[in-house]
Every structure is written in C-alpha cells, then in structure tokens.
Write a protein that holds these residues in place. Structure first.
Motif, short mmCIF file in Angstrom:
data_model
loop_
_atom_site.label_atom_id
_atom_site.label_comp_id
_atom_site.label_asym_id
_atom_site.label_seq_id
_atom_site.Cartn_x
_atom_site.Cartn_y
_atom_site.Cartn_z
N UNK A 256 -4.64 -7.19 14.66
CA UNK A 256 -4.19 -7.88 13.12
C UNK A 256 -3.69 -6.72 12.79
N UNK A 257 -5.03 -6.01 11.66
CA UNK A 257 -4.57 -5.20 11.20
C UNK A 257 -4.06 -3.94 11.32
N UNK A 258 -3.65 -3.69 13.20
CA UNK A 258 -2.97 -2.74 13.22
C UNK A 258 -1.29 -3.25 13.78
N UNK A 259 -1.15 -4.42 13.39
CA UNK A 259 -0.13 -5.28 13.53
C UNK A 259 0.42 -5.32 12.10
N UNK A 260 -0.37 -5.16 10.58
CA UNK A 260 0.42 -4.74 9.58
C UNK A 260 0.36 -3.63 9.35
N UNK A 261 -0.42 -2.81 9.56
CA UNK A 261 -0.26 -1.30 9.68
C UNK A 261 1.76 -0.75 10.09
N UNK A 262 1.42 -1.12 11.47
CA UNK A 262 2.92 -1.05 12.00
C UNK A 262 3.87 -1.48 11.14
N UNK A 263 3.55 -3.46 11.11
CA UNK A 263 4.72 -3.19 10.35
C UNK A 263 5.23 -3.26 9.17
N UNK B 27 -2.58 -4.90 -0.36
CA UNK B 27 -1.18 -4.60 -0.31
C UNK B 27 -0.51 -5.76 -1.47
N UNK B 28 -1.07 -6.29 -1.92
CA UNK B 28 -0.14 -7.52 -2.96
C UNK B 28 -1.00 -6.81 -4.66
N UNK B 29 -1.76 -6.46 -4.00
CA UNK B 29 -2.13 -5.54 -5.72
C UNK B 29 -1.22 -4.46 -6.51
N UNK B 30 -1.24 -3.51 -5.08
CA UNK B 30 -0.38 -2.31 -4.83
C UNK B 30 1.15 -2.67 -4.34
N UNK B 31 1.40 -4.05 -4.31
CA UNK B 31 2.52 -3.69 -4.34
C UNK B 31 4.23 -4.09 -5.33
N UNK B 32 2.10 -4.73 -7.16
CA UNK B 32 3.40 -5.21 -7.68
C UNK B 32 2.90 -4.15 -9.19
N UNK B 33 2.36 -2.82 -8.35
CA UNK B 33 2.64 -1.68 -9.23
C UNK B 33 3.47 -0.85 -9.39
N UNK B 34 3.93 0.30 -9.93
CA UNK B 34 4.42 1.84 -10.00
C UNK B 34 4.38 2.67 -9.27
N UNK B 35 3.95 3.17 -9.05
CA UNK B 35 3.61 4.96 -7.82
C UNK B 35 2.63 5.14 -9.33
N UNK B 36 2.32 4.77 -10.79
CA UNK B 36 1.40 6.01 -11.44
C UNK B 36 0.80 4.50 -11.58
N UNK C 299 -3.31 3.89 -1.29
CA UNK C 299 -2.37 2.81 -2.32
C UNK C 299 -0.95 3.37 -2.09
N UNK C 300 -0.93 4.65 -2.06
CA UNK C 300 0.83 5.12 -1.51
C UNK C 300 1.51 4.43 -0.24
N UNK C 301 0.55 3.96 0.87
CA UNK C 301 0.98 3.09 2.00
C UNK C 301 1.52 2.53 1.65
N UNK C 302 0.65 1.63 0.61
CA UNK C 302 0.57 0.17 0.85
C UNK C 302 2.09 -0.23 -0.36
N UNK C 303 1.96 0.26 -0.72
CA UNK C 303 3.45 0.18 -1.10
C UNK C 303 4.67 0.71 -0.26
N UNK C 304 4.58 1.37 -0.30
CA UNK C 304 6.30 1.72 1.26
C UNK C 304 6.99 0.54 1.83
N UNK C 305 6.42 -0.93 1.21
CA UNK C 305 7.74 -1.69 1.27
C UNK C 305 8.57 -1.24 0.15
N UNK C 306 8.47 -0.46 -1.13
CA UNK C 306 9.35 -0.35 -1.81
C UNK C 306 9.70 0.87 -2.37
N UNK C 307 9.51 1.99 -1.42
CA UNK C 307 9.62 3.05 -1.93
C UNK C 307 11.04 3.07 -1.00
#
Length: 297
Positions: A156-163, A21-30, A86-94
């Motif tokens: 713990x992963x489920x909690x991250x996904x739900x968040x 998630x840290x990696x994908x949150x630093x990148x634009x969509x492309x 990758x797109x799901x990980x970027x959800x906080x930016x969308x």
C-alpha cells in the motif's frame, strides 16, 4: 513475522505516511524543510541501530575524523534525510516552473556529450542529496527518464509512493522485472536512472579505499548496448535550492574490458562528490555489509 504482524505494520506505516503527507502539504517549502529536519532529529534519537551504522560507516570512510566530527555529520545526515522526506511529500505542490527557478546545473556539456553518442544514457546516481528531484528536473526540461527502483516492503505504501512519483512524469521500473523494458528504452535512446550505491554481492571494488560490494548491472548494460554511463547527482544548496551535478561519462569509448573496473570508476566519482557533501549521503545504509561478511575489511 506472522501475517497479522505484517498487516499491523503495513496499516501503521500507511497511516503514518498519510498523516505525514497531510502535514507537509499544508506548508510552504521553508516550513516543510524545517519540519523535515525536526523529523530527522527524532529519527536520529529513535533509530539506534541506524545511528550506530552511520557512525561505523563514517569511521570506515574517514578514519582520521574525531568522534565529534562524525557525530556532527551523522546528525546533519539524519536532518537532511528528514527534509528530503518532507520535500518528497510536497511533490504535488511543486510546479515545473518552481523547480527550474531553484535549480542550478553544473556540467550540462557532459549530458550533451552523452546524448550525442546516440546509444541511450544510463544516469548513474545515488542516495545523495535529493535523488527524487533529479528525475523531476529531467522531465521538467522535456526529457523522459525511467528509474529502476526496489518496491517498498508494504504494498500500500509503494502504491502511494508511485502515485507521487507519477506526478513528476518519471516512469518507475520494478527492479525485479526491469531487464526487457530497460533494453527497449535504451534502444530508443532514452534515459535510464539507476541508484548505484547499494550493497551487493556481485563485485568487490574500492569505495573510500575499502573493498565494497557493488552492483555490476550498469557496467554490463554499458558494455552490451553501448549506452553511456553518466554520473549525475542532485545536491541541496539551501532552502528549496538545488544543484544538478553532471560528471564526465565513464568509459565513453568503451575501451575498458572489465565490468569491475568500470564500476570502480563510478565508485570513485561518487566518492569524490560525497567528500564534498558528506552530510547528504545516506550513511545509515549498510554499504559494506557483504564486504564484512566476506572478511574483506
């Protein structure tokens, strides 16, 4: 698996999830999608059993395809799966504005027909395209949706996904305890999203011309409550571009008595869309597992 092994797997999975998630949150969509495709290529090489299941399922569904055709679609499917991650990980930016600006909608009149029935809607979707974006599209257009989902094996992963899902406004109902809230929400004429393409032992109806273990829940809910069964999918059409496809309601007049026949129709609609976009369906899932066990194939 022993308790210490489960703990180790959970910690490793959580660390990998957080790092990804840290990696994908630093990148634009492309860039994120390209990195996601790279992840898919790695998974294609690393997950031997999933790769084999993908090829086996493609062989069953498309018996006339050459080995080259099947291998090509299998690679594309893994790459697509990687970019969906990758797109799901970027959800906080969308933002809602970004999502709507890059979303085409086909068949909206079918949604209007379903809503006009006033009985609630069961959005029957699948592991096709980007199912997470479909829910976000609904909330971004001012509509509420509750989705029925299976909990991840690691809490713990489920909690991250739900968040992450919470950021889109989608309400998640645990599959094991969802009956009462589903009925309540349908009574309020709300939308329930269900992934209808997972292996089951409830019914065996055709899918790609072969008997396939299929859930009956959506059909039973439709028959008991009058809620409209609406096949809906979200297909990727380009870098950051998507298309919501809304098909005609199934059994709108409630004339079909057999739940098996209702689900057979849903399978047929899903199959037709998969045939258009075969690289976007999750072929690695063992969809015909129970059918094989019962020697139906």
């Amino acid at each position: 698996m022993s308790n210490w092994q489960k703990t180790l797997v959970n910690r490793f999975g959580l660390a990998a999830f957080g790092a990804g998630q840290k990696i994908f949150l630093k990148q634009d969509v492309g860039v994120a999608e390209r990195r996601g495709e790279m992840l898919g290529n790695i998974l294609f090489r690393a997950l031997k059993s999933r790769r084999a299941r993908t090829i086996s399922n493609l062989t069953l569904a498309f018996p006339d395809w050459s080995e080259e055709q099947k291998a090509n679609v299998a690679r594309k499917m893994f790459r697509h799966f990687g970019l969906v991650i990758a797109d799901f990980m970027r959800t906080p930016l969308r933002t809602n504005e970004e999502l709507l600006a890059n979303m085409e909608v086909v068949g909206f009149e079918n949604y209007e027909t379903a809503a006009a029935a006033g009985k609630g809607i069961i959005a029957c979707t699948a592991h096709l395209g980007n199912w997470e974006r479909f829910g976000h599209w609904l909330t971004a257009t001012g509509r509420s949706i509750s989705v029925v989902a299976r909990d991840a094996n690691q809490g713990d992963i489920q909690a991250r996904v739900s968040k992450i899902r919470d950021l889109t406004g989608v309400t998640v109902l645990s599959r094991g305890d969802s009956a009462r809230p589903i009925l309540s929400k349908l009574k309020k004429k709300e939308i329930i999203g269900i992934l209808c393409d997972q292996n089951s032992d409830e019914s065996y109806v055709p899918f790609f011309g072969k008997p396939c273990g299929t859930v009956l829940g959506p059909a039973v809910l439709h028959q008991r409550t009058g809620a409209v069964l609406l096949p809906t999918y979200c297909i990727r059409t380009g870098r950051g571009k998507y298309k919501v496809i809304i098909k005609e309601p199934i059994d709108l007049e409630r004339t079909i008595e057999s739940a098996d026949e209702v689900m057979a129709q849903l399978n047929a609609v899903l199959e037709s869309v998969i045939r258009e976009y075969p690289e976007q369906w999750l072929w690695m899932h063992d969809r015909w597992k129970n059918a094989r066990k019962k020697n139906l194939l």
